[in-house]
Design an enzyme around this catalytic site. Structure first.
Site, PDB file in Angstrom:
ATOM      1  N   PRO A 104       1.126  -1.746   0.098  1.00  0.00           N
ATOM      2  CA  PRO A 104       0.372   0.344   0.017  1.00  0.00           C
ATOM      3  C   PRO A 104       0.667   1.183   0.213  1.00  0.00           C
ATOM      4  CG  PRO A 104      -0.566  -1.431   2.045  1.00  0.00           C
ATOM      5  CD  PRO A 104      -0.164  -2.188   1.273  1.00  0.00           C
ATOM      6  N   GLU A 127       1.813  -7.840   9.086  1.00  0.00           N
ATOM      7  CA  GLU A 127       2.298  -6.699   9.664  1.00  0.00           C
ATOM      8  C   GLU A 127       3.110  -5.987   7.925  1.00  0.00           C
ATOM      9  OE1 GLU A 127       1.186  -8.468  11.563  1.00  0.00           O
ATOM     10  OE2 GLU A 127      -0.513  -6.842  11.865  1.00  0.00           O
ATOM     11  N   ARG A 160      -3.831  -7.128 -20.242  1.00  0.00           N
ATOM     12  CA  ARG A 160      -4.649  -6.325 -21.680  1.00  0.00           C
ATOM     13  C   ARG A 160      -3.810  -6.129 -22.906  1.00  0.00           C
ATOM     14  NH1 ARG A 160      -8.163  -3.153 -20.260  1.00  0.00           N
ATOM     15  NH2 ARG A 160      -9.034  -3.335 -22.225  1.00  0.00           N
ATOM     16  N   ASP A 211     -10.578   1.701 -23.731  1.00  0.00           N
ATOM     17  CA  ASP A 211     -11.610   1.500 -22.913  1.00  0.00           C
ATOM     18  C   ASP A 211     -11.546   2.750 -22.049  1.00  0.00           C
ATOM     19  OD1 ASP A 211     -12.681  -0.858 -23.137  1.00  0.00           O
ATOM     20  OD2 ASP A 211     -10.781  -2.312 -22.495  1.00  0.00           O
TER      21      ASP A 211
HETATM   22  N1  ADE Z   1      -0.772  -4.846  -0.193  1.00  0.00           N
HETATM   23  C1  ADE Z   1      -1.804  -5.158   0.813  1.00  0.00           C
HETATM   24  N2  ADE Z   1      -2.245  -4.288   0.717  1.00  0.00           N
HETATM   25  C2  ADE Z   1      -2.062  -3.912  -0.761  1.00  0.00           C
HETATM   26  C3  ADE Z   1      -2.727  -2.153  -1.649  1.00  0.00           C
HETATM   27  N3  ADE Z   1      -3.247  -1.651  -1.679  1.00  0.00           N
HETATM   28  N4  ADE Z   1      -1.983  -2.451  -3.153  1.00  0.00           N
HETATM   29  C4  ADE Z   1      -0.850  -3.393  -3.250  1.00  0.00           C
HETATM   30  N5  ADE Z   1      -0.460  -3.950  -2.298  1.00  0.00           N
HETATM   31  C5  ADE Z   1      -1.149  -4.323  -1.028  1.00  0.00           C
END
Ligand code: ADE
Length: 247
Positions: free
Chosen positions: A90, A117, A154, A169
């Site tokens: 993330p 974590e 794709r 698209d």
């Molecule tokens: N691992 C946990 N959440 C994630 C996300 N939003 N994007 C990529 N990898 C992740």
């Protein structure tokens, strides 16, 4: 194009690449997907892949050694000859159409799925890029890796039957796509727009473009700031009441 996915849970991927377009792409050799189980690269009796983090805080952290060993044994020890290695996290840059298209030009791409974590910071020494699929946290990088493989595939020539489709698209053009209809011409009192039945191609194209502009203005006006717009587009947007950019 070849994908190498490093994961503690290869079973999560069962099925995702075995249906429809991705299955055909694999069967015809346009893409290849190799799953590598990080646990297979441990050497202790219990195959430990995670431990509590230094400094406290409670969470389990993925150990660096099995990840390094997995990547080096599959991709080699020389970073200069390895394909790009993407960590799904993330904290990465957000996946976009443009990134998917760039990745699709590569002969090979490696993806590391984080879990728990977190992942020992030293794994970043192996990684050439970090990708997030959005501003929310999933339980691991496996679903994001599937998203990357799907979005990138794709754009690999021959994967999607109509080669122009991925480039028309939503998002590929900088706008959301126009609505689609198929038979029947009327369903539960809802009619297909007359223009689509007219056979008048130029008028249909203009209608689609205007619907695309309307939809983008209604749902994602932020995209209009970056979209490539013709004078005709600007006129249509003015008529829809758009006050943005230099109109
Ligand atoms: N691992 C946990 N959440 C994630 C996300 N939003 N994007 C990529 N990898 C992740």
């Amino acid at each position: 194009m070849r994908f190498d996915i490093f994961t503690l849970f290869p079973g999560i991927f069962a099925g995702a690449f075995d249906e429809s377009i991705l299955r055909r792409a694999r069967e015809t050799g346009r893409i290849e997907i190799f799953l590598h189980d990080i646990r297979a690269y441990t050497h202790d009796k219990h195959h430990v892949t995670d431990e509590t983090g230094y400094g406290g805080g409670g969470g389990m952290i993925m150990k660096p050694e099995p990840i390094f060993e997995a990547v080096e044994s599959v991709l080699g020890t020389d970073p200069a000859t390895r394909p790009p290695v993407v960590l799904l996290t993330p904290q990465g840059r957000i996946l976009t159409t443009q990134i998917a298209r760039e990745f699709s030009q590569l002969p090979r791409l490696a993806l590391i799925c984080g879990r728990y974590e977190g992942i020992d910071e030293r794994v970043r020494a192996l990684v050439t890029d970090e990708i997030s699929i959005g501003d929310y946290v999933l339980t691991g990088g496996e679903i994001p890796a599937m998203v990357v493989v799907d979005a990138v595939s794709r754009f690999v020539p021959g994967v999607v039957g109509d080669p122009g489709a991925p480039h028309r698209d939503s998002h590929a053009t900088g706008l959301l796509e126009h609505p689609h209809y198929t038979r029947p011409p009327e369903f539960r009192g809802m009619a297909v727009p007359e223009i689509l039945l007219s056979g008048h191609h130029a008028k249909i194209e203009r209608w689609r473009r205007n619907e695309s502009l309307r939809r983008t203005l209604e749902r994602r006006p932020d995209l209009l700031a970056r979209a490539v717009l013709t004078e005709e587009d600007r006129q249509a947007l003015r008529e829809l009441g758009w006050q943005g950019r230099d109109l």
